[in-house]
Design an enzyme around this catalytic site. Structure first.
Site, short mmCIF file in Angstrom:
data_model
loop_
_atom_site.label_atom_id
_atom_site.label_comp_id
_atom_site.label_asym_id
_atom_site.label_seq_id
_atom_site.Cartn_x
_atom_site.Cartn_y
_atom_site.Cartn_z
N ASP A 146 33.12 -41.62 -76.40
CA ASP A 146 34.42 -41.31 -76.99
C ASP A 146 34.27 -40.15 -77.96
O ASP A 146 33.39 -39.30 -77.77
CB ASP A 146 34.96 -42.59 -77.67
CG ASP A 146 36.48 -42.66 -77.67
OD1 ASP A 146 37.10 -41.74 -78.23
OD2 ASP A 146 37.04 -43.61 -77.12
N HIS A 215 39.92 -41.39 -82.66
CA HIS A 215 40.06 -42.15 -81.41
C HIS A 215 38.85 -43.06 -81.16
O HIS A 215 38.98 -44.25 -80.86
CB HIS A 215 40.25 -41.16 -80.26
CG HIS A 215 40.64 -41.78 -78.95
ND1 HIS A 215 39.70 -42.16 -78.01
CD2 HIS A 215 41.85 -42.07 -78.43
CE1 HIS A 215 40.35 -42.66 -76.96
NE2 HIS A 215 41.65 -42.62 -77.19
N SER A 533 43.69 -46.43 -73.50
CA SER A 533 42.49 -46.23 -74.32
C SER A 533 42.24 -47.43 -75.23
O SER A 533 41.09 -47.73 -75.55
CB SER A 533 42.66 -45.00 -75.22
OG SER A 533 42.37 -43.82 -74.53
#
Ligand code: NAG
Ligand code: NAG
Ligand code: NAG
Ligand code: NAG
Length: 745
Positions: A146, A215, A533
């Protein structure tokens, strides 16, 4: 703790990249980055693997110097291959070498909490069986590919953790804002992949495993964050935050960069290659849309017993938008949970209606009060054109999207910008779905709220029937509300839908998990985010628990346990719905087997296992899509998957499936058949008996088209059941025209 720094630092990598770019300039030829895949690692030492790559390149480029200059990255642990800068002509020549299995340009990819675990029956107040028996994921290593991680977040505290598992072979790669101390007994390894990435994105990020965009921190804390009490977003969603496997270890592979969390094939494959070497148990990739031609990395991981979990993508609700659809990975759709953030809108006629938002007031905000309600005057849209020169001072604007199905989030963002520019003090935005509350978390200090289209029309009617400029409305701050009376789960509107364009003979996505309005760590605080996600690390955390409980189970067995025990109804027994236009009952192309049910997955009774070598028959087809792939290749529905999809049912098709008993030794299962409309489905035998001698049973499923031409998919299921268990797999079939004209002729 078994940590060491990487020998080749980012500087060397960066220099190498610059060097390549330089060459590009000097020669002026149009070179681009290609990924060359060569299959299994055939040499013992990584240096020998690298040497063999150069030998191959020297054949094409002529000299060792040129080979060194064009090589950008070597894949040498989990699989063999390399990334190199080549002209189209060189690429073509190289592709003809017999060693080369595939050669593709590097592509770019984008990244696609609290309450959700209680909702899944994995609450930590009263620890569920799976959480306890899975020892909270203790010593399972989850690799998160990620945008990096924020090691100071309380979610990654390593207090009370034992030593790093001795089998761990990873490293702690230092860089900007990241030193060896940033790895711990919780974050046991960290690497980053900047080679071949967009320079602008790199400049806007830390050149290290540190996560700028947030994220990766959000997804890692959802999969494996330690328990942190008293977390909320300005009082909303208050509770304890934690990951699905709160005691699992995290290995960070930063491959997404910059504010948009962007990456490309070269880095993602490098991360997978290293993760296989390092010894992760689960790989979690909240990354959207890879074309399946570069999914060989995941296959090598699966062959090493690593479960690979990918997001389905956020391009729903249109059909055929699902990504990451190869049969060896788990592809995750996103669902809503039973929490909402009702935001009361009071109209001048005293009518109160509810929208959804994360609107909060701090001490500097203006208190809620009645304000003039208006549309933009040019219809109900809030485009730049419509609001050009309009003064909205002191007013609340009511806005509708111009194209509700296409890009509701983008239209909301545009409307908000235009309303703010016009000086508005509030925004009521109508959408067909209010799944994404966090879009309203930061509205530039004004009150903003999402309402569904029906509610939007109700407000519009009040406005239209009020005497000129007398319509008023008041928006209250949002509240968190958790209730059995909220219809949940539903497949979120944005969640990408099947069938897969490339692999229609495999049902995708595989499973749905919470992905709308998830609260998890971002930097030092906690924020809401929505997307597949967010759903992906829910599944990765659950896989970690299952793996702790059943260490010998293969990736296919773990996936089977998750799919066959999923729910297709909510706790009131109502079918789970899929948001979209129109809303409908969810089918396998929305959520595969259904909504994940972790406690049942711990004890599935029967599993559909697959020897990873069986994938060899179809990988060539998936990664090459060329001459070597022809119709005699085994179709995906002949794999022993816990699902059946026949996209081209002209004549009766028989598939066989094999199940392994992992429940009580003596067990009898009966079949329950739900045939797709227009299809006759028969199962032989209809009873399976297991005992000490018989652990594995095979059955045949015959699907016969009953209609001549159907054209669209219809859905059904096959369920093996006894008093204790149901083991259900989804079925999809599409009857196509059979050789009707040929028959006539
Ligand atoms: C991580 O390293 C930086 C220095 O590179 C240091 O300032 C920071 O406190 C460290 N954080 C943790 C959690 O160890
Ligand atoms: C609404 O607008 C009218 C005319 O511009 C103004 O007189 C009135 O005070 C406004 N009402 C509110 C609640 O702001
Ligand atoms: C806004 O209005 C001005 C003046 O009428 C015009 O020149 C400009 O092009 C308009 N802008 C947009 C985006 O419509
Ligand atoms: C198609 O595949 C079969 C089995 O792998 C092979 O024997 C045959 O030569 C292939 N045909 C073509 C045209 O590639």
């Amino acid at each position: 703790m078994g940590l060491s720094s990487s020998s080749r630092g980012p500087l060397a990598s960066a220099l190498l990249l610059c060097f390549c770019m330089l060459l590009l300039g000097v020669h002026g030829g149009s070179r681009r980055l290609y990924i060359v895949y060569l299959g299994d690692v055939k040499h013992g030492h990584p240096n020998d693997v690298i040497a063999s790559h150069h030998d191959l390149l020297i054949n094409i480029l002529g000299s060792k110097e040129d080979s060194l200059a064009s090589m950008v990255h070597n894949y040498k642990h989990g699989f063999s291959g390399f990334a190199a800068m080549l002209t189209e002509e060189q690429a073509k020549q190289l592709a003809e070498s017999p060693e080369v299995i595939s050669l593709e340009p590097s592509r770019s990819y984008t990244a696609t909490t609290t309450r959700s675990w209680d909702f899944l029956g994995l609450g930590s107040q009263i620890p569920s069986d799976l959480l306890r028996e899975g020892r909270y994921g203790e010593d399972i290593i989850i690799g998160v590919v990620d945008s990096g991680i924020w090691p100071e977040s309380r979610s990654f505290s390593d207090e009370g953790y034992g030593p790093v598992p001795s089998r761990w072979r990873g490293v702690c790669q230092v860089g900007q804002g990241w030193d060896l101390n940033n790895c711990s007994r919780k974050i046991i390894g960290a690497r980053f992949y900047s080679v071949g990435q967009d320079e602008e994105n790199l400049k806007m990020d830390f050149l290290s495993p540190r996560d700028k965009g947030g994220h990766g921190t959000h997804t890692a804390s959802t999969a494996a964050g330690s328990v942190v009490d008293g977390v909320s977003f300005h009082g909303l969603g208050a509770g304890a935050a934690r990951g699905g496997a709160p005691r699992a270890r995290i290995a960070v592979y930063k491959s997404l960069w910059g504010p948009g969390s962007r990456g490309s094939t070269i880095g993602i494959l490098a991360a997978i290659d290293d993760a296989i070497h390092d010894g992760v148990d689960v790989l979690s990739l909240s990354i959207g849309g890879p074309v399946d031609t570069d999914s060989f990395g995941a296959l090598h991981a699966v062959k090493k017993g690593i479960t690979v979990v990918y997001s389905a993508g956020n391009d729903g609700p249109r059909p055929q938008t699902v990504g990451n659809t190869v049969p060896w990975v788990i592809t995750v759709a996103a669902s809503t949970i039973d929490r909402s953030f009702p935001t009361v809108i009071t109209l001048g006629n005293k009518q109160q209606i509810a929208g959804q938002s994360l609107y909060y007031q701090d001490k500097n905000s203006a208190r809620s009060s009645f304000r003039n309600l208006t549309t933009t005057g040019v219809g109900v849209f809030c485009t730049e054109e419509a609001l050009n020169g309009t003064d909205l001072k002191g007013r609340i604007a009511l806005c509708f999207p111009t194209q509700p199905q296409i890009a509701p989030r983008l239209e909301f963002a545009i409307a908000l910008r235009n309303v703010l520019n016009a000086g508005g003090s509030g925004l009521v935005f109508a959408q067909y779905t209010t799944d994404i509350p966090e879009d309203t978390a930061n509205c530039g200090g004004i009150a903003c709220v999402l309402v569904d289209l029906d509610t939007g029309y109700q407000i519009l009617e009040y406005y239209m029937t009020s005497p000129s400029s007398s319509a008023v409305a008041k928006i209250e701050p949002a509240r968190s509300f958790t209730s059995k009376e909220i219809l949940a789960p539903k497949v979120a509107a944005f969640s990408s839908r099947g069938p897969s364009i490339y692999n229609a003979d495999v049902i995708k996505p595989d499973i749905a998990a919470p992905g709308a309005g998830i609260l998890a760590a971002m930097g030092d605080s906690y924020k809401f985010k929505s997307g597949t996600s967010m759903a992906t690390p829910h599944v990765s955390g659950i896989v970690a628990l299952l793996k702790a409980l059943h260490p010998q189970w293969s990736p296919a067995a773990l996936k089977s346990a998750i799919i066959t025990t999923a729910s297709v109804t909510d706790e009131h027994g109502m079918p789970i719905l899929a948001n979209g236009l129109p809303r409908k009952i969810a089918d396998p192309f929305d959520f595969g087997g259904g909504h994940i049910n972790p406690n049942r997955a711990a004890d599935p009774g029967l599993i559909y296992d697959i020897d990873p070598n069986d994938y060899n028959n179809i990988i060539g087809c998936i990664i090459k899509r060329s001459a070597s792939c022809n119709t005699t290749v085994v179709p995906g529905h002949l794999l022993n998957l816990p699902s059946i999809s026949v996209p081209d049912l002209r004549y009766p098709v028989t598939v066989s499936r094999t199940v392994t008993n992992v429940g009580e030794v003596d067990a009898v299962y009966h079949i329950a058949i739900e045939s797709p409309v227009g299809v006759k489905m028969e199962v032989e035998p209809s009873v399976l008996v297991f005992n000490a001698a018989i652990k594995v049973q095979t059955f045949k499923v015959k699907l016969s088209p009953m209609w001549m031409f159907q054209g669209d998919y219809t859905f059904g299921s096959l369920t093996w059941y006894n008093d204790q268990r149901t083991v259900r797999i989804p079925v999809a079939a599409r009857i196509t025209i059979h050789d009707f004209f040929a028959d006539v002729a």
